[in-house]
Scaffold this motif. Structure first.
Motif, short mmCIF file in Angstrom:
data_model
loop_
_atom_site.label_atom_id
_atom_site.label_comp_id
_atom_site.label_asym_id
_atom_site.label_seq_id
_atom_site.Cartn_x
_atom_site.Cartn_y
_atom_site.Cartn_z
N PRO A 45 -3.25 2.56 6.79
CA PRO A 45 -2.36 1.27 6.71
C PRO A 45 -2.31 0.51 5.50
O PRO A 45 -1.45 -0.26 5.24
CB PRO A 45 -2.69 0.32 7.97
CG PRO A 45 -3.40 1.49 8.76
CD PRO A 45 -4.15 2.44 7.91
N THR A 46 -3.35 0.85 4.79
CA THR A 46 -3.81 -0.14 3.42
C THR A 46 -2.91 0.62 2.45
O THR A 46 -2.78 0.14 0.95
CB THR A 46 -5.03 -0.17 3.36
OG1 THR A 46 -5.70 0.87 2.98
CG2 THR A 46 -5.70 -0.88 4.31
N ASP A 47 -2.62 1.94 2.63
CA ASP A 47 -2.13 2.56 1.31
C ASP A 47 -1.14 3.84 1.82
O ASP A 47 -1.30 4.88 2.29
CB ASP A 47 -3.24 3.57 0.76
CG ASP A 47 -2.73 4.28 -0.49
OD1 ASP A 47 -1.58 4.15 -0.73
OD2 ASP A 47 -3.44 4.80 -1.32
N THR A 86 10.51 11.18 -2.49
CA THR A 86 11.44 10.42 -3.02
C THR A 86 11.95 9.29 -2.06
O THR A 86 12.32 8.14 -2.83
CB THR A 86 12.62 11.44 -3.28
OG1 THR A 86 13.05 12.00 -2.08
CG2 THR A 86 12.31 12.43 -4.36
N LYS A 87 11.56 9.53 -0.72
CA LYS A 87 12.11 8.33 0.13
C LYS A 87 11.10 7.68 0.66
O LYS A 87 11.40 6.43 0.86
CB LYS A 87 12.91 8.97 1.32
CG LYS A 87 14.26 10.12 0.88
CD LYS A 87 15.14 9.09 0.13
CE LYS A 87 16.39 9.82 -0.03
NZ LYS A 87 17.46 9.20 -0.83
N LEU A 88 9.87 8.00 0.66
CA LEU A 88 8.70 7.29 1.12
C LEU A 88 7.43 6.66 0.18
O LEU A 88 6.82 6.28 0.58
CB LEU A 88 8.05 7.89 2.34
CG LEU A 88 8.97 8.58 3.42
CD1 LEU A 88 8.26 9.33 4.50
CD2 LEU A 88 9.79 7.45 4.01
N GLY A 89 7.82 7.41 -1.15
CA GLY A 89 6.90 6.99 -2.02
C GLY A 89 5.43 7.72 -1.93
O GLY A 89 4.39 7.14 -2.36
N MET A 116 9.96 18.76 3.10
CA MET A 116 9.60 17.54 3.58
C MET A 116 8.76 17.00 2.54
O MET A 116 8.70 15.59 2.45
CB MET A 116 8.78 17.86 4.95
CG MET A 116 8.36 16.67 5.81
SD MET A 116 9.82 15.85 6.34
CE MET A 116 9.08 14.69 7.52
N MET A 117 8.04 17.59 1.69
CA MET A 117 7.40 16.94 0.63
C MET A 117 8.23 16.28 -0.26
O MET A 117 8.01 15.07 -0.81
CB MET A 117 6.48 18.16 -0.14
CG MET A 117 5.22 18.69 0.43
SD MET A 117 4.41 19.77 -0.31
CE MET A 117 3.76 18.79 -1.88
N SER A 118 9.44 16.89 -0.61
CA SER A 118 10.47 16.28 -1.44
C SER A 118 11.05 14.97 -1.02
O SER A 118 10.85 13.86 -1.55
CB SER A 118 11.45 17.23 -1.70
OG SER A 118 12.42 16.55 -2.71
#
Length: 210
Positions: free
Chosen positions: A96-98, A132-135, A126-128
């Motif tokens: 939750p902190t990272d 790109t979308k979730l950082g 899924m890694m891509s």
């Protein structure tokens, strides 16, 4: 996770779609398998619990789930999505902190679709998406020691072994997404297309990627 509720990812062999209620009965049948329970470290649920789990995965901010579909069968438009399902893939934001740390899970549930490179393609896709979308900047996987096929696959994808738990009988591997890893990942998934799920479902037969 709400972010992917209308997202479809198209690869070469597979299509990734949001985990919806219509997928639950097939998923529930898969998870009756002692083999899959062991491979995924899962406890069997009844059908009602499975529907509740699907809903929570859709709503929770720390879980991103896609169902893996056989692209060829899905694109011909004659089979329902449930009939095209071959597995699922998940990202869990475990700290939750990272939020840049994520655990990755891939399950190819249909035996007829194993050994064809689907697991590797789905992992890269899924890694891509995670990068790109979730950082996401670091991925971790936990794999049972008996599952040597998956361990070998992740090592080929340059995940490094970081620990082995004899108690849980599993290995933990991870990869940090530095500039080099990111560039290679985006290169390897350059063919992947992100589509509007609802719009694409309305006209599946127009799904063309050659």
């Amino acid at each position: 996770m709400k972010i992917n509720e209308n997202t479809l990812l198209e690869g070469k062999q597979v299509v990734l779609v949001p985990y919806n209620a219509e997928h639950v009965p097939r998923y529930h049948e898969w998870m009756k398998s002692p083999e899959l329970q062991q491979l995924t470290a899962s406890e069997p649920l009844n059908l009602e619990q499975e529907y509740e789990m699907q809903q929570s995965w859709r709503e929770d901010d720390d879980k991103c789930t896609f169902i893996i579909l056989d692209k060829q069968r899905w694109a011909d438009g004659n089979a329902g999505e449930e009939q095209c399902m071959v597995g699922d893939v998940n990202i869990f934001l475990t700290d939750p902190t990272d939020p840049s740390l994520a655990e990755l899970e891939v399950m190819v549930a249909e035996p007829s679709h194993r050994g064809k490179g689907i697991g590797k393609e789905v992992t890269r896709m899924m890694m891509s998406y995670g990068v790109t979308k979730l950082g996401v900047k670091q991925f971790e996987v936990k794999i049972g020691l008996d599952n040597q096929v998956s361990i070998a696959m992740f090592k080929k994808l340059h995940f490094q072994e970081v620990s082995v738990s004899k108690v849980f009988k599993e290995m933990t591997l991870e990869i940090r997404v530095d500039d080099l890893v990111r560039a290679k990942l985006l290169h390897d998934t350059a063919h992947m297309k992100e589509r509007d799920y609802g719009q694409t479902c309305r006209n599946r037969q127009e799904l063309v990627s050659k």
